[in-house]
Motif scaffolding. Structure first.
Motif, PDB file in Angstrom:
ATOM      1  N   GLN A  10      12.297 -29.938  11.280  1.00  0.00           N
ATOM      2  CA  GLN A  10      13.428 -30.397  11.977  1.00  0.00           C
ATOM      3  C   GLN A  10      13.477 -31.980  11.935  1.00  0.00           C
ATOM      4  OE1 GLN A  10      12.803 -28.416  15.850  1.00  0.00           O
ATOM      5  NE2 GLN A  10      13.615 -26.596  15.111  1.00  0.00           N
ATOM      6  N   LEU A  11      12.336 -32.358  12.143  1.00  0.00           N
ATOM      7  CA  LEU A  11      12.318 -33.980  11.795  1.00  0.00           C
ATOM      8  C   LEU A  11      12.452 -34.484  10.629  1.00  0.00           C
ATOM      9  CD1 LEU A  11       9.137 -34.439  14.468  1.00  0.00           C
ATOM     10  CD2 LEU A  11      11.759 -35.263  14.950  1.00  0.00           C
ATOM     11  N   GLY A  12      12.503 -33.438   9.558  1.00  0.00           N
ATOM     12  CA  GLY A  12      12.886 -33.881   8.396  1.00  0.00           C
ATOM     13  C   GLY A  12      11.690 -34.179   7.365  1.00  0.00           C
ATOM     14  N   PHE A  13      10.515 -33.672   7.789  1.00  0.00           N
ATOM     15  CA  PHE A  13       9.336 -33.435   6.921  1.00  0.00           C
ATOM     16  C   PHE A  13       9.240 -32.506   6.360  1.00  0.00           C
ATOM     17  CE2 PHE A  13       8.373 -36.340  10.638  1.00  0.00           C
ATOM     18  CZ  PHE A  13       7.928 -37.297  10.004  1.00  0.00           C
ATOM     19  N   SER A  14       8.784 -32.360   4.966  1.00  0.00           N
ATOM     20  CA  SER A  14       8.645 -31.321   4.075  1.00  0.00           C
ATOM     21  C   SER A  14       7.568 -30.085   4.563  1.00  0.00           C
ATOM     22  CB  SER A  14       8.157 -31.872   2.674  1.00  0.00           C
ATOM     23  OG  SER A  14       7.835 -30.718   2.049  1.00  0.00           O
ATOM     24  N   THR A  15       7.859 -29.000   4.444  1.00  0.00           N
ATOM     25  CA  THR A  15       6.898 -28.167   4.785  1.00  0.00           C
ATOM     26  C   THR A  15       6.144 -27.356   3.869  1.00  0.00           C
ATOM     27  OG1 THR A  15       8.337 -26.217   4.793  1.00  0.00           O
ATOM     28  CG2 THR A  15       8.153 -27.255   6.816  1.00  0.00           C
ATOM     29  N   ASP A  16       6.550 -28.250   2.466  1.00  0.00           N
ATOM     30  CA  ASP A  16       5.687 -27.737   1.348  1.00  0.00           C
ATOM     31  C   ASP A  16       4.256 -28.234   1.375  1.00  0.00           C
ATOM     32  OD1 ASP A  16       5.170 -26.976  -1.284  1.00  0.00           O
ATOM     33  OD2 ASP A  16       6.237 -28.358  -2.288  1.00  0.00           O
ATOM     34  N   ALA A  17       3.295 -27.462   0.915  1.00  0.00           N
ATOM     35  CA  ALA A  17       1.932 -27.939   1.109  1.00  0.00           C
ATOM     36  C   ALA A  17       1.175 -28.152  -0.213  1.00  0.00           C
ATOM     37  CB  ALA A  17       0.919 -26.605   1.422  1.00  0.00           C
TER      38      ALA A  17
ATOM     39  N   TRP B 190       4.410 -25.916  14.776  1.00  0.00           N
ATOM     40  CA  TRP B 190       4.302 -27.304  14.185  1.00  0.00           C
ATOM     41  C   TRP B 190       4.830 -27.524  12.813  1.00  0.00           C
ATOM     42  CZ3 TRP B 190       1.330 -28.795   9.877  1.00  0.00           C
ATOM     43  CH2 TRP B 190       1.185 -30.066   9.502  1.00  0.00           C
ATOM     44  N   GLN B 191       4.983 -26.604  12.012  1.00  0.00           N
ATOM     45  CA  GLN B 191       5.678 -26.615  10.879  1.00  0.00           C
ATOM     46  C   GLN B 191       7.355 -26.756  11.310  1.00  0.00           C
ATOM     47  OE1 GLN B 191       4.285 -23.562   8.292  1.00  0.00           O
ATOM     48  NE2 GLN B 191       3.501 -24.988   6.825  1.00  0.00           N
ATOM     49  N   MET B 192       7.618 -25.957  12.036  1.00  0.00           N
ATOM     50  CA  MET B 192       9.081 -25.835  12.387  1.00  0.00           C
ATOM     51  C   MET B 192       9.631 -27.234  12.765  1.00  0.00           C
ATOM     52  SD  MET B 192      11.153 -22.876  14.612  1.00  0.00           S
ATOM     53  CE  MET B 192       9.668 -22.199  14.621  1.00  0.00           C
ATOM     54  N   LEU B 193       8.720 -27.859  13.875  1.00  0.00           N
ATOM     55  CA  LEU B 193       8.970 -29.140  14.339  1.00  0.00           C
ATOM     56  C   LEU B 193       9.155 -30.022  13.179  1.00  0.00           C
ATOM     57  CD1 LEU B 193       7.170 -29.070  17.800  1.00  0.00           C
ATOM     58  CD2 LEU B 193       9.576 -28.987  17.431  1.00  0.00           C
ATOM     59  N   GLY B 194       8.264 -30.033  12.433  1.00  0.00           N
ATOM     60  CA  GLY B 194       8.072 -31.115  11.261  1.00  0.00           C
ATOM     61  C   GLY B 194       9.330 -30.993  10.243  1.00  0.00           C
TER      62      GLY B 194
ATOM     63  N   ARG C 198       4.599 -43.095   4.187  1.00  0.00           N
ATOM     64  CA  ARG C 198       5.609 -43.497   4.886  1.00  0.00           C
ATOM     65  C   ARG C 198       6.003 -42.478   5.785  1.00  0.00           C
ATOM     66  NH1 ARG C 198      10.817 -42.282   5.160  1.00  0.00           N
ATOM     67  NH2 ARG C 198      10.544 -40.826   3.308  1.00  0.00           N
ATOM     68  N   ASP C 199       5.853 -41.105   5.498  1.00  0.00           N
ATOM     69  CA  ASP C 199       6.202 -40.113   6.301  1.00  0.00           C
ATOM     70  C   ASP C 199       5.318 -40.200   7.349  1.00  0.00           C
ATOM     71  OD1 ASP C 199       8.505 -39.364   4.820  1.00  0.00           O
ATOM     72  OD2 ASP C 199       7.428 -37.407   4.095  1.00  0.00           O
ATOM     73  N   LEU C 200       3.959 -40.532   7.393  1.00  0.00           N
ATOM     74  CA  LEU C 200       2.864 -40.333   8.535  1.00  0.00           C
ATOM     75  C   LEU C 200       3.337 -41.915   9.306  1.00  0.00           C
ATOM     76  CD1 LEU C 200       0.427 -39.282   9.529  1.00  0.00           C
ATOM     77  CD2 LEU C 200      -0.947 -40.620   8.059  1.00  0.00           C
ATOM     78  N   ALA C 201       3.805 -42.981   8.844  1.00  0.00           N
ATOM     79  CA  ALA C 201       3.814 -43.985   9.681  1.00  0.00           C
ATOM     80  C   ALA C 201       5.227 -43.947  10.550  1.00  0.00           C
ATOM     81  CB  ALA C 201       4.133 -45.181   8.546  1.00  0.00           C
ATOM     82  N   GLN C 202       6.208 -42.973   9.679  1.00  0.00           N
ATOM     83  CA  GLN C 202       7.114 -42.590  10.631  1.00  0.00           C
ATOM     84  C   GLN C 202       7.145 -41.710  11.769  1.00  0.00           C
ATOM     85  OE1 GLN C 202      10.385 -40.789   8.251  1.00  0.00           O
ATOM     86  NE2 GLN C 202      11.976 -40.781   9.877  1.00  0.00           N
ATOM     87  N   LEU C 203       6.239 -40.740  11.378  1.00  0.00           N
ATOM     88  CA  LEU C 203       5.888 -39.723  12.427  1.00  0.00           C
ATOM     89  C   LEU C 203       5.135 -40.534  13.866  1.00  0.00           C
ATOM     90  CD1 LEU C 203       5.768 -36.763  13.604  1.00  0.00           C
ATOM     91  CD2 LEU C 203       3.862 -36.762  12.192  1.00  0.00           C
ATOM     92  N   ASN C 204       4.246 -41.295  13.300  1.00  0.00           N
ATOM     93  CA  ASN C 204       3.493 -42.197  14.365  1.00  0.00           C
ATOM     94  C   ASN C 204       4.441 -42.952  15.145  1.00  0.00           C
ATOM     95  OD1 ASN C 204       0.933 -40.908  13.595  1.00  0.00           O
ATOM     96  ND2 ASN C 204       0.523 -42.738  12.102  1.00  0.00           N
TER      97      ASN C 204
END
Length: 89
Positions: free
Chosen positions: A49-56, A43-47, A71-77
């Motif tokens: 790849q989609l340009g989302f930060s894996t920094d917690a 899940w982190q790897m896919l995120g 904004r990231d959540l809206a884009q992901l949705n």
């Protein structure tokens, strides 16, 4: 085979069966933990790849940065919705 030997054998078989059940339960627990860890990593790897930060940790910065996760959540949705529509065809 005497009665003593058969009851002793029966006890050994019962202990063996109990041990096998315990081993199967332990195997399922380990399998569940490993699957969850693998799925989380994927899940982190896919995120990423989609340009989302894996920094917690949340980024400390200007007030505008606080809206970034939304904004990231809206884009992901939106991306999930688009993928669902494509798969439905």
């Amino acid at each position: 085979m005497s009665e003593y030997q058969s009851s002793d054998l029966l006890k050994k078989v019962e202990r063996y069966e109990a041990a096998v059940k315990e081993l199967a339960a332990a195997h399922e627990e380990v399998k569940t933990v490993l699957i969850e860890a693998i799925l989380f990593d994927r899940w982190q790897m896919l995120g990423a790849q989609l340009g989302f930060s894996t920094d917690a940790t949340p980024a400390a910065g200007p007030a505008g940065d606080k809206e970034e996760p939304n904004r990231d959540l809206a884009q992901l949705n939106q991306q999930i919705s688009q993928m669902s529509e494509a798969w439905a065809r």
